[in-house]
Design an enzyme around this catalytic site. Structure first.
Site, PDB file in Angstrom:
ATOM      1  CB  CYS A 113      24.278  62.649 -17.960  1.00 53.70           C
ATOM      2  SG  CYS A 113      23.434  63.815 -16.889  1.00 53.70           S
ATOM      3  CG  HIS A 257      23.249  63.693 -21.620  1.00 52.85           C
ATOM      4  ND1 HIS A 257      21.991  63.371 -21.155  1.00 52.85           N
ATOM      5  CD2 HIS A 257      23.728  64.650 -20.776  1.00 52.85           C
ATOM      6  CE1 HIS A 257      21.729  64.104 -20.087  1.00 52.85           C
ATOM      7  NE2 HIS A 257      22.770  64.884 -19.835  1.00 52.85           N
ATOM      8  CG  ASN A 287      20.059  66.855 -18.272  1.00 53.17           C
ATOM      9  OD1 ASN A 287      19.914  65.639 -18.305  1.00 53.17           O
ATOM     10  ND2 ASN A 287      21.191  67.432 -17.928  1.00 53.17           N
TER      11      ASN A 287
HETATM   12  N1  COA Z   1      16.449  82.036 -14.540  1.00 52.19           N
HETATM   13  C1  COA Z   1      16.915  83.296 -14.528  1.00 52.19           C
HETATM   14  N2  COA Z   1      18.166  83.601 -14.157  1.00 52.19           N
HETATM   15  C2  COA Z   1      18.961  82.605 -13.779  1.00 52.19           C
HETATM   16  C3  COA Z   1      18.537  81.275 -13.756  1.00 52.19           C
HETATM   17  C4  COA Z   1      17.212  81.016 -14.154  1.00 52.19           C
HETATM   18  N3  COA Z   1      16.705  79.763 -14.175  1.00 52.19           N
HETATM   19  N4  COA Z   1      19.546  80.494 -13.325  1.00 52.19           N
HETATM   20  C5  COA Z   1      20.579  81.310 -13.080  1.00 52.19           C
HETATM   21  N5  COA Z   1      20.230  82.585 -13.343  1.00 52.19           N
HETATM   22  C6  COA Z   1      21.040  83.773 -13.198  1.00 52.19           C
HETATM   23  C7  COA Z   1      22.142  83.625 -12.185  1.00 52.19           C
HETATM   24  O1  COA Z   1      21.654  83.954 -10.905  1.00 52.19           O
HETATM   25  C8  COA Z   1      23.169  84.621 -12.656  1.00 52.19           C
HETATM   26  O2  COA Z   1      22.775  85.903 -12.265  1.00 52.19           O
HETATM   27  P1  COA Z   1      23.857  87.012 -11.866  1.00 52.19           P
HETATM   28  O3  COA Z   1      24.701  87.218 -13.089  1.00 52.19           O
HETATM   29  O4  COA Z   1      23.014  88.192 -11.508  1.00 52.19           O
HETATM   30  O5  COA Z   1      24.621  86.433 -10.739  1.00 52.19           O
HETATM   31  C9  COA Z   1      23.024  84.526 -14.144  1.00 52.19           C
HETATM   32  O6  COA Z   1      21.734  83.990 -14.421  1.00 52.19           O
HETATM   33  C10 COA Z   1      24.033  83.603 -14.763  1.00 52.19           C
HETATM   34  O7  COA Z   1      23.901  83.802 -16.081  1.00 52.19           O
HETATM   35  P2  COA Z   1      24.982  83.309 -17.082  1.00 52.19           P
HETATM   36  O8  COA Z   1      26.346  83.590 -16.557  1.00 52.19           O
HETATM   37  O9  COA Z   1      24.652  83.870 -18.398  1.00 52.19           O
HETATM   38  O10 COA Z   1      24.726  81.768 -17.034  1.00 52.19           O
HETATM   39  P3  COA Z   1      25.405  80.772 -17.963  1.00 52.19           P
HETATM   40  O11 COA Z   1      25.526  81.325 -19.328  1.00 52.19           O
HETATM   41  O12 COA Z   1      26.613  80.230 -17.306  1.00 52.19           O
HETATM   42  O13 COA Z   1      24.311  79.650 -18.055  1.00 52.19           O
HETATM   43  C11 COA Z   1      23.867  77.406 -17.398  1.00 52.19           C
HETATM   44  C12 COA Z   1      24.019  78.864 -16.930  1.00 52.19           C
HETATM   45  C13 COA Z   1      23.536  76.559 -16.199  1.00 52.19           C
HETATM   46  C14 COA Z   1      22.714  77.351 -18.398  1.00 52.19           C
HETATM   47  C15 COA Z   1      25.195  76.984 -18.081  1.00 52.19           C
HETATM   48  O14 COA Z   1      26.256  77.211 -17.209  1.00 52.19           O
HETATM   49  C16 COA Z   1      25.178  75.556 -18.516  1.00 52.19           C
HETATM   50  O15 COA Z   1      24.514  75.204 -19.445  1.00 52.19           O
HETATM   51  N6  COA Z   1      25.976  74.700 -17.859  1.00 52.19           N
HETATM   52  C17 COA Z   1      25.954  73.275 -18.113  1.00 52.19           C
HETATM   53  C18 COA Z   1      24.778  72.725 -17.378  1.00 52.19           C
HETATM   54  C19 COA Z   1      24.484  71.288 -17.737  1.00 52.19           C
HETATM   55  O16 COA Z   1      24.265  70.985 -18.868  1.00 52.19           O
HETATM   56  N7  COA Z   1      24.449  70.447 -16.720  1.00 52.19           N
HETATM   57  C20 COA Z   1      24.105  69.095 -16.859  1.00 52.19           C
HETATM   58  C21 COA Z   1      25.227  68.328 -17.471  1.00 52.19           C
HETATM   59  S1  COA Z   1      24.844  66.684 -17.590  1.00 52.19           S
END
Ligand code: COA
Length: 330
Positions: A113, A257, A287
């Site tokens: 990224c 980004h 993204n």
């Molecule tokens: N739809 C529905 N549920 C989903 C899902 C989706 N697309 N993806 C994951 N889940 C579920 C998981 O299975 C998990 O379920 P569980 O609690 O029963 O195990 C739960 O959602 C996780 O939720 P939560 O803990 O609230 O997730 P989060 O707040 O950590 O959000 C991200 C997940 C990925 C959005 C977050 O971690 C994030 O933004 N990370 C950075 C990602 C990023 O920007 N990457 C690129 C960088 S360049």
């Protein structure tokens, strides 16, 4: 030393729009989950046969048009991309050929990224040292063909989109242009956001067993990425400010980004800025990895968010981990 200036900007995305509702039909997810966790409403995904280079050439032609120059003026092509059409050679070589650039050098930068800012920094150095006069710098990605669109891959597949953005760099004849670039990486985090295969450490590089295990799909530790991103973004923005003896009051727009709206909100909070000081178009594109910053820059200009004499900062964080910033006087 002479300074490099952006004289043209363009972008391109595939025509096919995939909304969160479309994703609900492919996997167990919901529009509500995606919007609340990421801010993404839709993204563009390529159709069969469309590659990164196709998006890159469209974005480049748009940038050339805006700069009002003939492609033959380009004397260097640098592409930031993780997702070249083929394992090798890179998108830069394809772009160089499609633009009819004879034997002009072209290459790809693999910095996830942050790749566009890395590529911009390289173009900047070539202009500063006089080794090039017109550099085409591109960020282009097709992530959709790498995604696991089953429920198992939903944490990744709802985030990413395809697209390309391009800029033309030329020498500046006044005090406008790229003021500084700052690049960083921390390879110890490589497995927190990575794609294991196909890879040269395996022979064959991709086997039916690996495919069955899903090792060709990108994997991410979302929380670890989030935690590092919200630290590194503000840090590298501050670094750009300090290097140029500027304060946030001197900056009219920050273009981060487009990883996740919540990351941008956290950056704004840490810097004490309102969200209107950070550009966001993640709701439309998701993204797009190395393409997100030049796409955002292109749209910020179209929306009249950047004016002559404005100071802006581009900032990125991504796999590697890599992070970077560029301060630009427009
Ligand atoms: N739809 C529905 N549920 C989903 C899902 C989706 N697309 N993806 C994951 N889940 C579920 C998981 O299975 C998990 O379920 P569980 O609690 O029963 O195990 C739960 O959602 C996780 O939720 P939560 O803990 O609230 O997730 P989060 O707040 O950590 O959000 C991200 C997940 C990925 C959005 C977050 O971690 C994030 O933004 N990370 C950075 C990602 C990023 O920007 N990457 C690129 C960088 S360049």
């Amino acid at each position: 030393m002479r300074r490099a200036k952006i004289t043209g900007v363009g972008h391109a995305v595939p025509e096919r729009v995939i909304t969160n509702r479309d994703l609900e039909k492919m996997m167990d997810t919901s529009n509500e989950w995606i919007v609340s966790r990421t801010g993404i409403e839709e993204r563009h995904w390529v159709t069969e046969g469309e590659g990164t280079s196709d998006l890159a050439i469209r974005a480049s032609r748009n940038a050339l048009h805006q700069a009002e120059i003939d492609p033959r003026e380009i004397d260097l092509v640098v592409v930031g991309s993780l997702t070249s059409d083929y394992f090798f050679p890179g998108v830069g070589n394809q772009l160089q050929d499609k633009l009819g650039l004879d034997t002009v050098p072209s290459f790809d930068i693999k910095a996830a990224c942050s790749a566009f800012i890395y590529a911009l920094s390289i173009g900047d150095q070539f202009i500063k040292t006089g080794q090039a006069n017109t550099v085409l710098v591109v960020g282009a990605e097709v992530q959709s063909t790498a995604l696991d669109i089953s429920t198992e891959g939903r944490d990744m597949s709802v985030l990413f989109g395809d697209g390309a953005g391009a800029v033309i760099l030329q020498p500046s004849n006044d005090d406008t242009g790229i003021l500084s670039t700052h690049l960083h990486s921390e390879g110890k985090y490589l497995k927190e956001l990575w794609c294991e295969a196909p890879a040269s450490r395996f022979n064959p590089r991709l086997s039916p067993e690996m495919l069955a295990e899903g090792r060709q799909y990108p994997k991410m530790n979302g929380r670890e990425v989030f935690r590092n991103a919200v630290t590194r973004f503000p840090e590298v923005i501050q670094e750009a400010l300090e290097a140029n003896h500027l304060t946030l009051d001197d900056i009219s727009l920050i273009i981060p980004h487009q990883a996740n709206l919540r990351i941008s909100q956290m950056i704004a909070k840490k810097l004490g800025l309102s969200m209107d000081r950070l550009f966001s178009n993640i709701h439309k594109y998701g993204n797009t990895t190395g393409a997100s910053i030049p796409i955002a820059l292109s749209e910020a200009l179209t929306e009249d968010r950047i004016h002559s004499g404005d100071n802006i900062i581009l900032a990125a964080f991504g796999s590697g981990f890599t992070w970077a910033s560029a301060a630009i006087r427009w």
